[in-house]
Structures are given as structure tokens and as C-alpha cells.
Write an enzyme that holds these catalytic residues in place. Structure first.
Site, PDB file in Angstrom:
ATOM      1  N   HIS A 153       0.803  -1.225   0.000  1.00 50.90           N
ATOM      2  CA  HIS A 153       0.000   0.000   0.000  1.00 50.90           C
ATOM      3  C   HIS A 153       0.840   1.282   0.000  1.00 50.90           C
ATOM      4  O   HIS A 153       0.625   2.159   0.853  1.00 50.90           O
ATOM      5  CB  HIS A 153      -0.959  -0.008   1.204  1.00 50.90           C
ATOM      6  CG  HIS A 153      -1.870  -1.191   1.222  1.00 50.90           C
ATOM      7  ND1 HIS A 153      -2.251  -1.848   2.380  1.00 50.90           N
ATOM      8  CD2 HIS A 153      -2.481  -1.864   0.209  1.00 50.90           C
ATOM      9  CE1 HIS A 153      -3.058  -2.854   2.080  1.00 50.90           C
ATOM     10  NE2 HIS A 153      -3.207  -2.901   0.772  1.00 50.90           N
ATOM     11  N   PRO A 154       1.783   1.437  -0.932  1.00 54.98           N
ATOM     12  CA  PRO A 154       2.575   2.678  -0.938  1.00 54.98           C
ATOM     13  C   PRO A 154       1.732   3.885  -1.359  1.00 54.98           C
ATOM     14  O   PRO A 154       0.930   3.786  -2.294  1.00 54.98           O
ATOM     15  CB  PRO A 154       3.671   2.393  -1.979  1.00 54.98           C
ATOM     16  CG  PRO A 154       3.061   1.383  -2.905  1.00 54.98           C
ATOM     17  CD  PRO A 154       2.163   0.540  -2.045  1.00 54.98           C
TER      18      PRO A 154
END
Ligand SMILES: Cc1cc2nc3c(=O)[nH]c(=O)nc-3n(C[C@H](O)[C@H](O)[C@H](O)COP(=O)(O)OP(=O)(O)OC[C@H]3O[C@@H](n4cnc5c(N)ncnc54)[C@H](O)[C@@H]3O)c2cc1C
Length: 529
Positions: A465-466
């Protein structure tokens, strides 16, 4: 002349939503430029083939060595092709916590409180459970319950309840905390990527042009305005012009990379790579946040778990045949079937950990083949304090960027991770799991902080989940304003996970689609003004 009103760079979660919505207006000519392919392969559309997606559909990045992970490089899969990461993700439908969006508003993003974003989540949604105060029907994104659930996933929920963690039938409703089975972005037993939801139904529109195999190398900026993009495709390098707007939707890594290659970013860094500076913006590529995650794995003699054995291979083969014929059965699994949210710090404003329970042994993102059967429980830190960066390795658009999520560098992140792992151990060894006879594959003295920290640093990595590398805000340093316009360049917008000022407390696909929905509205309004 190749010219459009709006060019959308990247056909992923945010890009599909923004292009799908903008092209509803027949007067707007919209073009989507996507580096990858069409992603129509059955290994993409079959949920359970997630572990075997075609190589061409995954950028397959690595991080720079992480001091918080004992010097290891992390793995960073990212979707390539229409649908972007929603074409290879685990399909879990999660929005985050009300507090996340209220915090965005408090941080200087007016118009992004929970009450502001809820209508856009609802508008994007086609929830099979129907509409209510939190959910919508009639939207492009199909959200459904799982067609097939492994008994071990149900046991995870019971086990957590035995530890007084309440069951929750809807993580996106009035309360996020608790455990349960995830809803998924599927339709008819198949993966429902953002491209399937937003672009496929729009394909017949004369005003929408979706091009694959086209990489945007840089934004063309003339007199302080984005007027087009320079692309590399089958015919070499050329320019496509935008009369109204360019929308960047290349994701948390692709968007800052394209901007830096276009001369927008930290000046000293750009000069280092021989790139002419168009605009000195230190925040581009900064503020990278991602969820650090630890996976506890247990061996089990139960053959009804996914696994590598003669019986396991046979069951998988049968499951593939069943899915090809009826779109039902174990191959409709998102693997992370059960999970939930909890606070290990009871004073936290929102859940600080999330579980993803998988009825299979998962080592190194499934890249290491483990013999036998078992189950895994991910636990991630939902609001990491560590901040990383995205930088260029050189000035060549084809070179992968330098990704540094700075995992577990802040001691506060390790404190949450450690307590999360301890609680996960208690759940997975509780009486509800007795029929699985679980054997911990990485035993350690879980009471010993030093021993546990060493184990975590030797095994933790991303849960994919960057965000945050082109953060929005009202402050002068922010990359975008709260209407998702790039500060300092007219006609340039961003519609992907990179704009999130803070990582949400949950998975990031639905929030990114919501951002795409909002960006479409903003761009249309700006074009009319
Ligand atoms: C393995 C995995 C599992 C995940 N599981 C979940 C989950 O279960 N639930 C959830 O909510 N989230 C999940 N996520 C996260 C979620 O899918 C992403 O946060 C979301 O899809 C990001 O959307 P985006 O629009 O920012 O970027 P993306 O969807 O990644 O789209 C970016 C697109 O831009 C293209 N692109 C990049 N650069 C260029 C260029 N220069 N020119 C042309 N095209 C370009 C890329 O090829 C890509 O198609 C997962 C992610 C991964 C990788």
C-alpha cells in the site's frame, strides 16, 4: 494531429476511474495511455491465480536495502496494464477509517473529511448487499461476499472472538474495528479490476481512446502549462497533445518518477541526473508511506488448506476446472479471506493493526515454494510514522526508481508491529484452531522483545500500500492542492494513491478509486470554468 481534451497517464485504479467518469461527457475527448497491456488473461481474471499472474502484468520492483528489515531489500509488486494494481491485487474492499479522512481535512485538505468522501465511495460502488447510509448500488465497482470460504478462515474469526475481539460483518460500515470475512471486488466469480468497472463499459464511446503499450516518458510543459506528453510506443517517441488537462495516474511510484523526469522535483536530485529543472518541488517523491507487515506461518496436517502435496495439486487442478466451468469454488478465493482491525494501543484514534488471514503457507510473498499445508496470518501497522522516499536511479525512463519505504525505522512502528505479532500468535494458537493442529514455523520466545524484534526484522515486508509521494495539502510545500491540481503547473492533475497525505487505515484500492472519482469531478469543473 494526436490531440485530446484530457490525457490520463496510467490505466490503473485511479486512472480508470478518472477516465471512465470524464468520458461520460461526450463533448470531452479523453485518452488513456497505459504502459502495459490489456490484462485480459485468465490468470488475471481468475482470483485464485493471483499467485501466478503473467510477468508482464507486474512491474515487480524491489526496494533499496532496508535498515529496519536487517538490510534486506523488500519486494514491491505493482500492476502493469489496464486495471494497474487492481488487476493483480487481493481484491479486498476496504475504505479505511472515518478518522483517516477527518484527519486529512484537519491536516489542510478541506473537502476531504469522511462526510465529504462518503458520497464518492457510494457512487463508485455496486454492492450486492444493497444500498444503505454507507453503501451504494449502480456504481462501476462490483463489491460482493466471497463465493467460497475455507473453514480455517472462519476459524480465525471464531478464534479472535474467543479473545474478546468482536465480529464485524461490515468493515466499511459504522464501525471498522473487529474481525470477519472480507468483501471483495469481484463479479460473477471473476476479478473486477478498476478497468473492468470503469473502462470496459465505456469502450463503445467515440470520445474515449484507450491505448496500451504506451509509456509516458515526460510531461510537455509550455509557459508553465502542461500541454501534452512525450510517449514511447511501438512507433518510437512522439508527442500527444492535451488541450485541457493532463492527469497523472501512474501510481505512488510511477507518478513521481514521471514528474521528476519532466523536471519537477527536488532540484539538486534532478541536476544530479542531468535533468533540466522546470520546477523545484522537494516534496515530489518524499513522504512515501507503506504498511509494514509480518506474516506468522503455521504448518498443519489438514489437506483442505491450500498447499503443495500430491493431494493439494489434485485439489487445485479440480478447483481450476470448476472455476473455468462455473466461476465457483476455491479458485474464487482472494486468499486473504478473513481478517480485521484492532487497536493494540487502546488510546489510538483508530485501529492501528489489520489482519489478513490466508489458508495457505505464505513465505516471501508466495515466491518461496513451501512443501505441505498450513495457514498464515499477516498483521500490519496501519499508520506508520516512518517516512521514506522515491528517487530516480538515473535519467532513463526505463530504469526502475529507487524505492525506500524506510520500513520499521521509527521505533513507534516497531512497538505496534511487535504487539500485533503477539496478539496474532495468541489468536492462531487459541482453542478454535485446535482441529488444525498448528505448528509455528518460526518459533521464538514471543515475550522477549529483542528476540521478537530480530524475527520481525528478518521477515517483515510490505502489504502493498505505498502512498504519499505527491501528497496533497493546502501548505506551500504540498505537491497538489486539495483539488488535485499540481502546484506550479497549470493543467496538470494527479489521480492516484500518491496524493494521499497520510496512509489510510486499510487497503488502498477503494480509496484510490474514490480519488479518481473526485479528480474527474474537479477536472470537469476546471475545464468548464
Ligand atoms: C499484490 C497487491 C495486492 C494488493 N491487495 C489489495 C487489496 O486486496 N485491496 C486493496 O484495496 N488494495 C490492494 N492493493 C493496493 C491497491 O491495488 C493499490 O493501492 C491501487 O491499485 C493503486 O492504484 P493507483 O491508481 O495509485 O496505481 P496503479 O493501480 O498501480 O496504476 C498505475 C498504472 O499506471 C501505469 N503506468 C505507470 N507509469 C506509467 C507511464 N510512465 N506511462 C504509462 N503508464 C504508466 C502502470 O502500468 C499502472 O497500470 C494491492 C496491491 C498489490 C500490488
Amino acid at each position: 494531429m494526436d490531440e485530446f481534451d484530457v490525457i490520463v497517464v496510467g490505466g490503473g485504479s485511479g486512472g480508470s476511474a478518472v477516465a471512465g467518469r470524464l468520458s461520460e461527457d461526450p463533448k470531452l475527448r479523453v485518452c488513456v495511455l497505459e504502459a502495459g497491456g490489456a490484462n485480459a488473461d485468465w490468470r488475471i481474471t481468475t482470483p485464485g491465480m493471483m499467485a501466478a499472474v503473467p510477468k508482464a502484468s507486474n512491474w515487480g520492483f524491489e526496494t533499496v536495502p532496508q535498515s529496519g528489515l536487517a538490510g534486506r531489500r523488500g519486494y514491491q509488486p505493482r500492476g502493469r496494464g489496464l486495471g494497474g494494481s487492481s488487476a493483480i491485487n487481493a481484491m479486498l474492499y476496504i475504505r479505511g477509517n472515518r478518522w483517516d479522512y477527518d484527519n486529512w481535512a484537519a491536516l489542510g485538505c478541506p473537502g476531504w473529511s469522511y462526510d465529504d468522501v462518503l458520497p464518492f465511495f457510494r457512487a463508485s460502488e455496486e454492492n450486492e448487499d444493497g444500498a444503505d447510509a454507507f453503501h451504494g448500488v449502480g456504481g462501476p465497482l462490483s463489491v460482493v461476499g466471497q463465493r467460497h470460504v475455507n473453514p480455517a478462515s472462519r476459524a480465525f474469526v471464531v478464534a479472535a472472538e474467543q479473545l474478546q475481539i468482536p465480529a464485524n460483518a461490515d468493515f466499511n460500515g459504522s464501525r471498522q474495528e473487529g474481525v470477519g470475512l472480507y468483501q471483495v471486488t469481484q463479479r460473477g466469480g471473476e476479478r473486477w479490476s478498476a478497468a473492468r468497472g470503469y473502462l470496459d463499459p465505456a469502450r463503445g464511446r467515440a470520445n474515449l481512446d484507450v491505448r496500451t503499450g504506451v509509456t509516458v516518458e515526460r510531461i510537455v510543459i509550455e509557459d508553465g502549462r502542461a500541454t501534452g506528453v512525450a510517449v514511447r510506443g511501438r512507433g518510437g517517441v512522439r508527442t500527444i497533445r492535451a488541450r485541457g488537462a493532463v492527469v497523472l495516474a501512474g501510481g505512488a511510484f510511477g507518478t513521481p518518477q514521471t514528474r521528476m523526469l519532466s523536471g519537477i522535483g527536488p532540484a539538486a536530485h534532478l541536476r544530479e541526473h542531468g535533468i533540466a529543472v522546470a520546477l523545484d518541488r522537494p516534496a515530489v517523491g518524499s513522504d512515501l508511506q507503506d504498511h509494514p507487515d509480518y506474516v506468522s506461518t503455521f504448518a498443519s496436517p489438514r489437506g483442505d488448506l491450500f498447499g503443495r502435496s500430491l493431494g493439494g495439486y489434485w485439489r487445485t487442478l479440480k478447483a481450476i476446472v470448476e472455476h473455468r466451468r462455473h466461476r465457483t469454488g476455491p479458485m474464487s478465493t482472494p486468499y486473504a479471506e478473513a481478517g480485521g482491525f484492532w487497536r493494540v494501543d487502546r488510546d489510538a484514534p483508530a485501529p492501528d493493526i489489520q489482519w489478513h488471514f490466508v489458508p495457505a503457507i505464505l513465505e516471501d510473498h508466495g515466491r518461496v515454494a513451501v512443501k505441505g499445508h498450513g495457514f498464515s496470518a499477516h498483521v500490519c501497522v496501519l499508520r506508520p510514522e516512518s517516512r521514506g522516499t522515491l528517487r530516480l536511479a538515473d535519467g532513463d525512463p526505463a530504469t526502475p526508481p529507487l524505492i525506500d519505504p524506510a520500513f520499521l525505522q521509527d521505533p513507534r512502528d516497531m512497538a505496534v508491529q511487535r504487539e500485533g505479532v503477539r496478539l496474532t500468535q495468541r489468536i492462531c494458537t487459541s482453542p478454535a484452531f485446535a482441529p488444525w493442529h498448528p505448528v509455528d514455523r518460526t518459533p521464538v520466545d514471543y515475550r522477549d522483545d529483542d528476540a521478537l524484534d530480530a524475527l520481525i526484522r528478518s521477515r517483515a515486508d510490505t502489504v502493498y500500500h505505498p502512498v504519499g509521494t505527491c501528497r496533497m495539502g493546502a501548505d506551500a510545500a504540498a505537491v497538489c492542492d486539495p483539488r488535485l491540481r499540481v502546484n506550479g503547473v497549470a493543467g496538470l492533475h494527479v489521480a492516484d494513491a500518491s496524493v494521499m497525505p497520510r496512509l489510510v487505515s486499510g487497503n488502498t484500492n477503494a480509496p484510490t478509486i474514490m480519488i479518481g472519482e473526485r479528480c474527474a469531478r474537479f477536472v470537469a469543473e476546471d475545464l468548464r470554468a
